[in-house]
Each structure stands twice: as C-alpha cells, then as structure tokens.
Design a protein around this motif. Sequence first.
Motif, short mmCIF file in Angstrom:
data_model
loop_
_atom_site.label_atom_id
_atom_site.label_comp_id
_atom_site.label_asym_id
_atom_site.label_seq_id
_atom_site.Cartn_x
_atom_site.Cartn_y
_atom_site.Cartn_z
N LEU A 188 0.80 -1.23 0.00
CA LEU A 188 0.00 0.00 0.00
C LEU A 188 0.83 1.28 0.00
CD1 LEU A 188 -2.69 -0.96 2.69
CD2 LEU A 188 -2.96 -1.02 0.22
N SER A 189 2.13 1.14 0.36
CA SER A 189 2.90 2.37 0.63
C SER A 189 3.10 3.23 -0.62
CB SER A 189 4.23 2.03 1.30
OG SER A 189 4.91 1.09 0.50
N ALA A 190 3.15 2.61 -1.80
CA ALA A 190 3.44 3.40 -3.02
C ALA A 190 2.18 3.93 -3.71
CB ALA A 190 4.23 2.55 -4.00
N ILE A 191 1.02 3.74 -3.08
CA ILE A 191 -0.23 4.15 -3.72
C ILE A 191 -0.32 5.68 -3.84
CG2 ILE A 191 -2.71 4.35 -3.20
CD1 ILE A 191 -2.45 1.39 -2.26
N SER A 192 -0.70 6.15 -5.03
CA SER A 192 -0.82 7.59 -5.26
C SER A 192 -2.28 8.01 -5.08
CB SER A 192 -0.39 7.91 -6.69
OG SER A 192 -1.37 7.38 -7.59
N ASP A 303 -5.88 -5.67 10.58
CA ASP A 303 -4.44 -5.58 10.88
C ASP A 303 -3.74 -4.70 9.87
OD1 ASP A 303 -4.68 -7.25 13.09
OD2 ASP A 303 -4.57 -9.04 11.82
N THR A 304 -4.23 -4.73 8.62
CA THR A 304 -3.66 -3.85 7.60
C THR A 304 -4.35 -2.49 7.64
OG1 THR A 304 -3.19 -5.75 6.19
CG2 THR A 304 -3.24 -3.58 5.12
N PHE A 305 -5.67 -2.52 7.62
CA PHE A 305 -6.45 -1.27 7.60
C PHE A 305 -6.79 -0.90 9.04
CE2 PHE A 305 -6.74 -3.26 3.49
CZ PHE A 305 -6.54 -2.19 2.62
N VAL A 331 -6.97 16.01 8.40
CA VAL A 331 -5.66 16.59 8.11
C VAL A 331 -4.82 15.62 7.27
CG1 VAL A 331 -3.48 17.36 9.16
CG2 VAL A 331 -5.67 18.08 10.14
N ALA A 332 -4.81 14.36 7.66
CA ALA A 332 -3.97 13.37 6.97
C ALA A 332 -4.44 13.14 5.53
CB ALA A 332 -3.96 12.06 7.75
N VAL A 333 -5.76 13.05 5.33
CA VAL A 333 -6.27 12.81 3.97
C VAL A 333 -5.97 14.00 3.07
CG1 VAL A 333 -8.38 12.52 2.59
CG2 VAL A 333 -8.05 11.16 4.66
N SER A 334 -6.11 15.20 3.62
CA SER A 334 -5.83 16.37 2.79
C SER A 334 -4.33 16.43 2.45
CB SER A 334 -6.38 17.61 3.48
OG SER A 334 -5.47 18.64 3.50
N ALA A 335 -3.47 16.03 3.39
CA ALA A 335 -2.02 15.98 3.11
C ALA A 335 -1.70 14.91 2.07
CB ALA A 335 -1.25 15.72 4.40
N PHE A 336 -2.40 13.79 2.13
CA PHE A 336 -2.19 12.73 1.13
C PHE A 336 -2.64 13.21 -0.26
CE2 PHE A 336 -4.22 9.17 -1.23
CZ PHE A 336 -3.05 8.50 -1.59
N LEU A 337 -3.81 13.86 -0.31
CA LEU A 337 -4.34 14.32 -1.61
C LEU A 337 -3.43 15.38 -2.24
CD1 LEU A 337 -8.20 14.48 -0.93
CD2 LEU A 337 -7.03 12.96 -2.53
N LYS A 340 1.70 15.33 0.07
CA LYS A 340 2.70 15.64 1.11
C LYS A 340 3.11 14.38 1.86
CE LYS A 340 1.47 20.43 2.05
NZ LYS A 340 0.13 20.95 2.42
N ILE A 341 2.17 13.46 1.99
CA ILE A 341 2.48 12.20 2.69
C ILE A 341 1.97 11.02 1.85
CG2 ILE A 341 2.40 13.25 5.00
CD1 ILE A 341 -0.38 11.95 5.40
N GLY A 342 2.47 9.84 2.18
CA GLY A 342 2.05 8.63 1.45
C GLY A 342 0.77 8.04 2.03
N PHE A 343 0.27 7.01 1.36
CA PHE A 343 -1.00 6.40 1.75
C PHE A 343 -0.95 5.81 3.15
CE2 PHE A 343 -4.19 2.94 1.66
CZ PHE A 343 -5.29 3.65 1.23
N THR A 344 0.08 5.02 3.45
CA THR A 344 0.14 4.40 4.78
C THR A 344 0.51 5.42 5.86
OG1 THR A 344 2.34 3.61 4.20
CG2 THR A 344 0.54 2.01 4.07
N ASP A 345 1.05 6.57 5.44
CA ASP A 345 1.29 7.65 6.42
C ASP A 345 -0.03 8.12 7.03
OD1 ASP A 345 4.03 7.63 6.00
OD2 ASP A 345 3.96 9.20 4.46
N ILE A 346 -1.13 7.99 6.27
CA ILE A 346 -2.45 8.36 6.83
C ILE A 346 -2.70 7.52 8.09
CG2 ILE A 346 -4.95 8.48 6.45
CD1 ILE A 346 -4.42 8.65 3.43
N PHE A 347 -2.44 6.20 7.98
CA PHE A 347 -2.64 5.30 9.14
C PHE A 347 -1.81 5.79 10.34
CE2 PHE A 347 -3.08 1.44 6.02
CZ PHE A 347 -4.31 1.92 5.60
N ASP A 348 -0.53 6.07 10.05
CA ASP A 348 0.40 6.41 11.14
C ASP A 348 0.08 7.76 11.76
OD1 ASP A 348 1.50 4.05 10.37
OD2 ASP A 348 3.21 4.92 9.32
N CYS A 349 -0.23 8.73 10.92
CA CYS A 349 -0.53 10.07 11.42
C CYS A 349 -1.77 10.05 12.32
CB CYS A 349 -0.75 11.02 10.22
SG CYS A 349 -1.31 12.65 10.72
#
Length: 390
Positions: A188-192, A303-305, A331-337, A340-349
């Motif tokens: 999932l990490s490379a998803i745009s 566990d993944t999501f 905040v995380a979704v807007s940064a992903f869109l 600024k951050i990657g897809f799995t960064d949404i989970f972590d943030c």
Amino acid sequence: MTDNKRSLLVLGSTGSVGTQALDVAKKEGHKVLGVSANRDVRQIEEQVRFFGCPACAMADESAAAELKIKLADTGAKVYSGADGINEMILESDADVALNSIIGEAGLLPTISALQSGKRLALANKESLVVAGEIVMGLAKEKGVEILPVDSEHCAIYQCLSAGRREDVKKLILTASGGPFYGKKREELSAISPADALAHPTWSMGAKITIDSATLMNKGFEVIEAAHLFGVSADKIDVVVQRESIIHSMVEYIDNSIIAQLSVPDMRLCVQYALSAPERREAVIDELDFTKLSQISFGKPDMDTFVLLRLALDTLDRGGAMPAVLNAANEVAVSAFLSEKIGFTDIFDCVSETVSSLSARESEHNLEGILASDREAREKALNIVNAMNRK
Ligand code: MG
C-alpha cells in the motif's frame, strides 16, 4: 407532507451527494429554498437560478461577495461564511435540511437544523462521529427525526421495520472493501492519490473515496450507526460485500437476517430520507439479478487497515476521542491528496494523533469536543510536516 412535496435546504449542494440530492428534487418536484457550498460560485449560481432559491450561502467569504454580485438580479439572499450558513438554516422555512457538507464543518449546520425543528437528512456522518451524543440528544429534545443519507444506514433503517427493536441481535454493516481489498501494508505504501481515487462501485467525492480506500469510512459508519440506532459497538459487525449490492443487514434474535438490496445509487437514500416511511416511484435503476455474476463476501483486514479498529476503539472510549480521530483523519487525507504524505502515512498520522490525545476521552460537552478537534488538527499537522521533511 400532504402533496408528497417537500421544501428543502441542500447544504453542500455542489458536492457529489448534494448534486444527486438536487437531481432527486428536480425529478420529484420538491421546492429548494436554499443551497450552500464552500466556494464554487459558478455551480451554485446555476443551482439558485434553476430552482429559484430565495436563499443561498457560501462558506468562503470572498466567494460569497462574488456570488452576491452575480445574483443581484434574482433577489436571492446571499449568506456569507460559516456563520452565514447557520443563519440561513435558522431563518429558513424549509421542512427538510439535507446536510452533505464534508467533514467536521457539517457539525454546526446539523445542530442548527435540529434547533430549528427541521427533518434532518444527514449525509454528513462526521456530525455523528464528532458529537453523536449531543446531536442525538438534541434531536430527541426537539422531537426531530434524523434520516441517514448513507447507503448502509439507510439500509439498516429500512431493515429495522421488519421487527421490534428489542428483538434486534446485531447490525451488519456491509463494506465494499475499497480498491485495495486483499492487499497488505507493504503493497500500500506506493499508492498515489490517483490510484486511491479509482473507486470501483460508488460515485463519490475525493475525501470519502480516500476514506473508503483506508476503511476509515467504515469505521466512521460504525460510530454513526451506534449513535443513530442506539446500539453498542459489540452489536455491530462489518462484512465485506465486494459488489455493493447488499447495502447492510439486520439480524434478529431468531437468526433471521433482513437485508436491503439495490443498485448502488445514492439517490435512493436521498429519496427515502425525504419520503420515509412512505415510498415513491423509483428514481434509480432496477437491480437485474441475471446480470449479477455473484455476490461475494469477505472479512475486513483490520491488521492492515488499522483505522477501522481504531474507530471501534475510540467509540468504546467515547468523549472527544472520535472527534480527535476525525480531525486527524481530515488533516492526513488532505495531506495525502496534496501529495505531502504517502497512503500508509495516513494510518500512522491518525494513530499517533489519537494516542497522543487519549486524555480527551473525558470531554463530553460541545466546547470540549471542539477544542479537542482543534488540538488534534494541530498535532496531526505537526506529524504531517515531520513526515514531509523525511
Ligand atoms: Mg456509506
């Protein structure tokens, strides 16, 4: 509702649900007494002229000023800013407010609609995620009905008419699983943003499409269902139903399960929210079973999501924790869109923000919840900026 016609306010009228709501209003001949949007002047001007709305509102104040000039010949009152939207709701004679504003910005309009005694057709699930107890308490106090404009909750609402409330064993929310169903974290990490916006079954706006891809949307929907139908988290199951044909189910104590099926089209939910408990002639296509190759089921991979599990956890903990979850996610979704951050960064943030603000579970009043929302946004933004520098 003597002649089956409603008078409506459509809040968030230029978004995906908003435009579909106006489509239903046009097909069924409902009056539209007001529309609101963030800053799309061109589209809202068209809507005001088409429906002859006496009022409209823009959250963005400079867009409101521009709209005022454009609509000068119509006599329509133009309200400005977030306060303007609430003012329009409180002053309007409409009998239904359909709230399809995106995110926490929809909360105060929900409260204004209930305070003014309007039936609330609620597509803004964040209202219930952020302040479910307050919103449901106010609806009860005012004797106002909240009709969900969310396919799962609309389905459950319909399934609940098959039995007595005390005989309900559990609610079964269906989930499409999103475009990345079956994938593991490392895939999932490379998803745009473009990959994530290619959602298979529903036509939706960008924010909710990303929320569907992360399963955050399903987490929000569990919280929404818990408040809307007064059930605890342990009585709500989530089942993946890939084709989005079964929109949700209710299981009764005799193990009989009632499901609601249709083609995936939000206009059914809009129509039903306006007419319930009555039904009207279809505004959506018929479901053709002979063209359905299969209806398949699966288990959500928490566990993944991880945001789905986190949502269940914040629901259990209560207070402002779901509000913190929502704010961090916005905040995380807007940064992903904005890449600024990657897809799995949404989970972590989101996870990091929620764990750092765990003391917020004791906030129960609106002021405390809104303060927690602001604090969570700040914290999430700091996390995004740190991720962005890496
Ligand atoms: Mg939904």
